[in-house]
Scaffold this motif. Structure first.
Motif, PDB file in Angstrom:
ATOM      1  N   GLU A 181       0.812  -1.215   0.000  1.00 17.98           N
ATOM      2  CA  GLU A 181       0.000   0.000   0.000  1.00 17.98           C
ATOM      3  C   GLU A 181       0.844   1.264   0.000  1.00 17.98           C
ATOM      4  O   GLU A 181       0.363   2.345  -0.353  1.00 17.98           O
ATOM      5  CB  GLU A 181      -0.927  -0.011   1.233  1.00 17.98           C
ATOM      6  CG  GLU A 181      -1.915  -1.167   1.267  1.00 17.98           C
ATOM      7  CD  GLU A 181      -2.893  -1.106   0.100  1.00 17.98           C
ATOM      8  OE1 GLU A 181      -3.086   0.000  -0.474  1.00 17.98           O
ATOM      9  OE2 GLU A 181      -3.468  -2.153  -0.261  1.00 17.98           O
ATOM     10  N   GLU A 182       2.092   1.176   0.385  1.00 18.41           N
ATOM     11  CA  GLU A 182       2.935   2.356   0.442  1.00 18.41           C
ATOM     12  C   GLU A 182       3.660   2.626  -0.880  1.00 18.41           C
ATOM     13  O   GLU A 182       4.344   3.639  -1.023  1.00 18.41           O
ATOM     14  CB  GLU A 182       3.970   2.196   1.557  1.00 18.41           C
ATOM     15  CG  GLU A 182       3.348   2.056   2.943  1.00 18.41           C
ATOM     16  CD  GLU A 182       4.398   1.850   4.012  1.00 18.41           C
ATOM     17  OE1 GLU A 182       5.602   1.760   3.636  1.00 18.41           O
ATOM     18  OE2 GLU A 182       4.038   1.790   5.203  1.00 18.41           O
ATOM     19  N   ALA A 183       3.511   1.707  -1.828  1.00 17.37           N
ATOM     20  CA  ALA A 183       4.192   1.876  -3.110  1.00 17.37           C
ATOM     21  C   ALA A 183       3.584   3.031  -3.901  1.00 17.37           C
ATOM     22  O   ALA A 183       2.371   3.274  -3.848  1.00 17.37           O
ATOM     23  CB  ALA A 183       4.116   0.590  -3.916  1.00 17.37           C
ATOM     24  N   VAL A 184       4.415   3.758  -4.644  1.00 14.03           N
ATOM     25  CA  VAL A 184       3.981   4.901  -5.457  1.00 14.03           C
ATOM     26  C   VAL A 184       4.457   4.680  -6.891  1.00 14.03           C
ATOM     27  O   VAL A 184       5.580   4.236  -7.123  1.00 14.03           O
ATOM     28  CB  VAL A 184       4.562   6.227  -4.912  1.00 14.03           C
ATOM     29  CG1 VAL A 184       4.135   7.404  -5.783  1.00 14.03           C
ATOM     30  CG2 VAL A 184       4.136   6.442  -3.467  1.00 14.03           C
ATOM     31  N   LYS A 185       3.578   5.013  -7.828  1.00 15.85           N
ATOM     32  CA  LYS A 185       3.935   4.848  -9.230  1.00 15.85           C
ATOM     33  C   LYS A 185       5.132   5.732  -9.557  1.00 15.85           C
ATOM     34  O   LYS A 185       5.141   6.920  -9.255  1.00 15.85           O
ATOM     35  CB  LYS A 185       2.751   5.198 -10.127  1.00 15.85           C
ATOM     36  CG  LYS A 185       3.057   5.000 -11.615  1.00 15.85           C
ATOM     37  CD  LYS A 185       1.812   5.145 -12.482  1.00 15.85           C
ATOM     38  CE  LYS A 185       1.287   6.573 -12.453  1.00 15.85           C
ATOM     39  NZ  LYS A 185       0.164   6.754 -13.408  1.00 15.85           N
ATOM     40  N   PRO A 186       6.157   5.180 -10.206  1.00  8.20           N
ATOM     41  CA  PRO A 186       7.358   5.960 -10.536  1.00  8.20           C
ATOM     42  C   PRO A 186       7.031   7.118 -11.481  1.00  8.20           C
ATOM     43  O   PRO A 186       6.165   7.014 -12.353  1.00  8.20           O
ATOM     44  CB  PRO A 186       8.272   4.940 -11.216  1.00  8.20           C
ATOM     45  CG  PRO A 186       7.787   3.601 -10.741  1.00  8.20           C
ATOM     46  CD  PRO A 186       6.307   3.757 -10.565  1.00  8.20           C
ATOM     47  N   GLU A 187       7.740   8.179 -11.285  1.00  8.01           N
ATOM     48  CA  GLU A 187       7.545   9.342 -12.150  1.00  8.01           C
ATOM     49  C   GLU A 187       8.023   9.022 -13.561  1.00  8.01           C
ATOM     50  O   GLU A 187       9.087   8.437 -13.752  1.00  8.01           O
ATOM     51  CB  GLU A 187       8.332  10.536 -11.593  1.00  8.01           C
ATOM     52  CG  GLU A 187       8.108  11.834 -12.342  1.00  8.01           C
ATOM     53  CD  GLU A 187       8.844  12.997 -11.716  1.00  8.01           C
ATOM     54  OE1 GLU A 187       8.870  14.075 -12.333  1.00  8.01           O
ATOM     55  OE2 GLU A 187       9.400  12.809 -10.616  1.00  8.01           O
TER      56      GLU A 187
ATOM     57  N   LEU B  41       3.673  -6.573  -5.063  1.00  3.84           N
ATOM     58  CA  LEU B  41       3.325  -7.392  -3.903  1.00  3.84           C
ATOM     59  C   LEU B  41       4.488  -7.425  -2.918  1.00  3.84           C
ATOM     60  O   LEU B  41       5.651  -7.295  -3.290  1.00  3.84           O
ATOM     61  CB  LEU B  41       2.982  -8.817  -4.350  1.00  3.84           C
ATOM     62  CG  LEU B  41       1.767  -8.963  -5.267  1.00  3.84           C
ATOM     63  CD1 LEU B  41       1.593 -10.420  -5.676  1.00  3.84           C
ATOM     64  CD2 LEU B  41       0.499  -8.432  -4.613  1.00  3.84           C
ATOM     65  N   LYS B  42       4.160  -7.605  -1.678  1.00  6.45           N
ATOM     66  CA  LYS B  42       5.171  -7.775  -0.638  1.00  6.45           C
ATOM     67  C   LYS B  42       4.724  -8.902   0.291  1.00  6.45           C
ATOM     68  O   LYS B  42       3.573  -9.338   0.259  1.00  6.45           O
ATOM     69  CB  LYS B  42       5.357  -6.482   0.162  1.00  6.45           C
ATOM     70  CG  LYS B  42       4.158  -6.112   1.031  1.00  6.45           C
ATOM     71  CD  LYS B  42       4.456  -4.901   1.904  1.00  6.45           C
ATOM     72  CE  LYS B  42       3.284  -4.608   2.840  1.00  6.45           C
ATOM     73  NZ  LYS B  42       3.565  -3.444   3.724  1.00  6.45           N
ATOM     74  N   ARG B  43       5.648  -9.410   1.081  1.00  7.12           N
ATOM     75  CA  ARG B  43       5.338 -10.518   1.978  1.00  7.12           C
ATOM     76  C   ARG B  43       4.321 -10.076   3.020  1.00  7.12           C
ATOM     77  O   ARG B  43       4.422  -8.992   3.601  1.00  7.12           O
ATOM     78  CB  ARG B  43       6.607 -11.018   2.663  1.00  7.12           C
ATOM     79  CG  ARG B  43       6.352 -12.187   3.608  1.00  7.12           C
ATOM     80  CD  ARG B  43       7.644 -12.767   4.153  1.00  7.12           C
ATOM     81  NE  ARG B  43       7.379 -13.846   5.094  1.00  7.12           N
ATOM     82  CZ  ARG B  43       7.085 -15.092   4.750  1.00  7.12           C
ATOM     83  NH1 ARG B  43       7.042 -15.410   3.459  1.00  7.12           N
ATOM     84  NH2 ARG B  43       6.858 -16.031   5.662  1.00  7.12           N
TER      85      ARG B  43
END
Length: 401
Positions: free
Chosen positions: A126-132, A184-186
């Motif tokens: 949920e903390e991931a942000v789409k790269p610029e 995805l993350k663990r």
């Protein structure tokens, strides 16, 4: 049976005694354990089996002793000539309530209330942000602009022609293309399927084995009952031509056999060696080729070391592969070294098996035969023979369109 056998992963000089059990009357083949290897070159070789009155048997190749054994030793022949005094009772059956499980699930264990077996192993970050600079509207692959429909393409037979796909060059300079999704993350809440912990089994009785009973076929003897040699039979199992044998000798005088070997085989062998050297030089073999030959000769000698007997098939298989693909010599050497040090480690920390040595006497019975080329499958046990042995993927690639 006595003689060289080199076929596939098999590489050994057989010695097999077919002995009659005086109790049962049955003839049983007793194979020499850990026999020596067959020489790896294409020269003539002479094989000698020496049977002594003190039950000692010696195997010589080109006059050099390669194996010494004792007929009555269970360490030297399989199965042993003298059978075991006791055998497992064939009528003994394992009791139905015999429990061989050393550990069992704890019957009193209960799954914790907060244990969620349905929790997934991975969840979205949920903390991931789409790269610029991410190109949402650009596909990862595009039609190859340089591709053209072949002239012989038939739409009716081949279907509608479509240009092959190539990687979108715009995506190579951007962080990515297409629809962006959170990685995805663990899942920290993931614990998997719950199992009760194991505890010592209070009913454990060990691994069941049938009781031992006296062996009805057991017997004792001072010397194996070797029947008189009435004939010599040569069995050849080969996929190549040019298999020759000569100079077959059976004698009770070891010196006679030694003299005959020196006068019939040795001169021919020396001439063959010089001829082989000349052929190698004419063929333009470089120093490395000669070095590889010496390396493989050394490796075969290493494979014959007694304490490596349990690993001999694996070692011979590696050496055989190296002979067929000389460019793999360094890799084969590394593999042999790894195996060697692994065995040394096991011997140091796992105990070393004692080696049995038998006493030698002067009385001898010698069997000697010789041949020029190739290898035979098996031969009469009291034979010394001279034999010349015949010598011994493109990685697929895929391009996605």
């Amino acid at each position: 049976m006595f003689g060289p056998d080199k076929c596939g992963s098999t590489n050994k000089v057989h010695f097999i005694l077919k002995h009659k059990n005086p109790k049962s009357g049955e003839y049983i083949e007793h194979h020499l354990k850990y026999p020596p290897s067959v020489p790896s070159d294409k020269l003539s070789h002479v094989y000698t089996a020496i049977l002594k009155p003190d039950n000692e048997v010696r195997i010589l190749i080109d006059g050099e002793e390669k194996k010494k054994a004792n007929f009555l030793s269970s360490e030297d022949f399989e199965p042993p000539i003298i059978p075991a005094k006791t055998i497992p009772d064939p009528d003994d059956k394992k009791p139905e309530d015999w429990d061989e499980r050393p550990k069992i699930p704890d019957p009193n264990a209960v799954k914790p209330d907060d244990w969620d077996e349905d929790a997934p192993m991975e969840i979205e970050d949920e903390e991931a942000v789409k790269p610029e600079g991410w190109l949402d509207d650009e596909p990862e692959e595009i039609d190859d602009p340089e591709a053209s429909k072949p002239e012989d393409w038939d739409d009716e037979e081949d279907g509608e022609w479509e240009a092959p796909k190539i990687d979108n060059p715009k995506c190579e300079i951007a962080p990515g293309c297409g629809e962006w999704k959170k990685p995805l993350k663990r899942n920290p809440a993931y614990r998997g399927k719950w199992h009760a912990p194991l505890i010592d089994n209070p009913n454990y009785k060990g691994i069941w084995k049938p009781q031992q009973i006296p062996n009805p076929d057991y017997f004792e003897l001072d010397h194996p009952d070797i029947e008189p040699v009435a004939a010599i039979g040569i069995e050849i199992w080969t996929m190549q031509d040019g298999i020759l044998f000569d100079n077959i000798l059976i004698t009770s005088d070891e010196k006679t056999a030694e003299s005959y070997r020196e006068t019939t085989w040795k001169p021919k062998f020396e001439v063959e060696k010089e001829k082989q050297k000349a052929e190698d030089a004419a063929a333009g073999f470089d120093v490395l080729s000669g070095f590889q030959k010496k390396v493989f000769d050394l490796l075969y000698k290493i494979a014959d070391i007694s304490f490596l007997n349990a690993y001999k098939p694996k070692l011979l298989d590696l050496i055989e592969k190296g002979e067929k693909q000389p460019n793999l010599t360094i890799g084969i050497l590394v593999s042999i070294v790894i195996i060697f040090f692994t065995i040394i480690f096991k011997i140091i920390f796992g105990g070393k098996k004692p080696v049995k040595v038998t006493k030698q006497t002067n009385n001898t019975t010698v069997a000697e035969t010789s041949n020029d080329q190739g290898s035979s499958r098996e031969k009469e046990e009291e034979n010394e023979k001279e034999d010349t042995n015949a010598p011994p993927r493109k990685r697929s690639t895929r391009r996605e369109n």
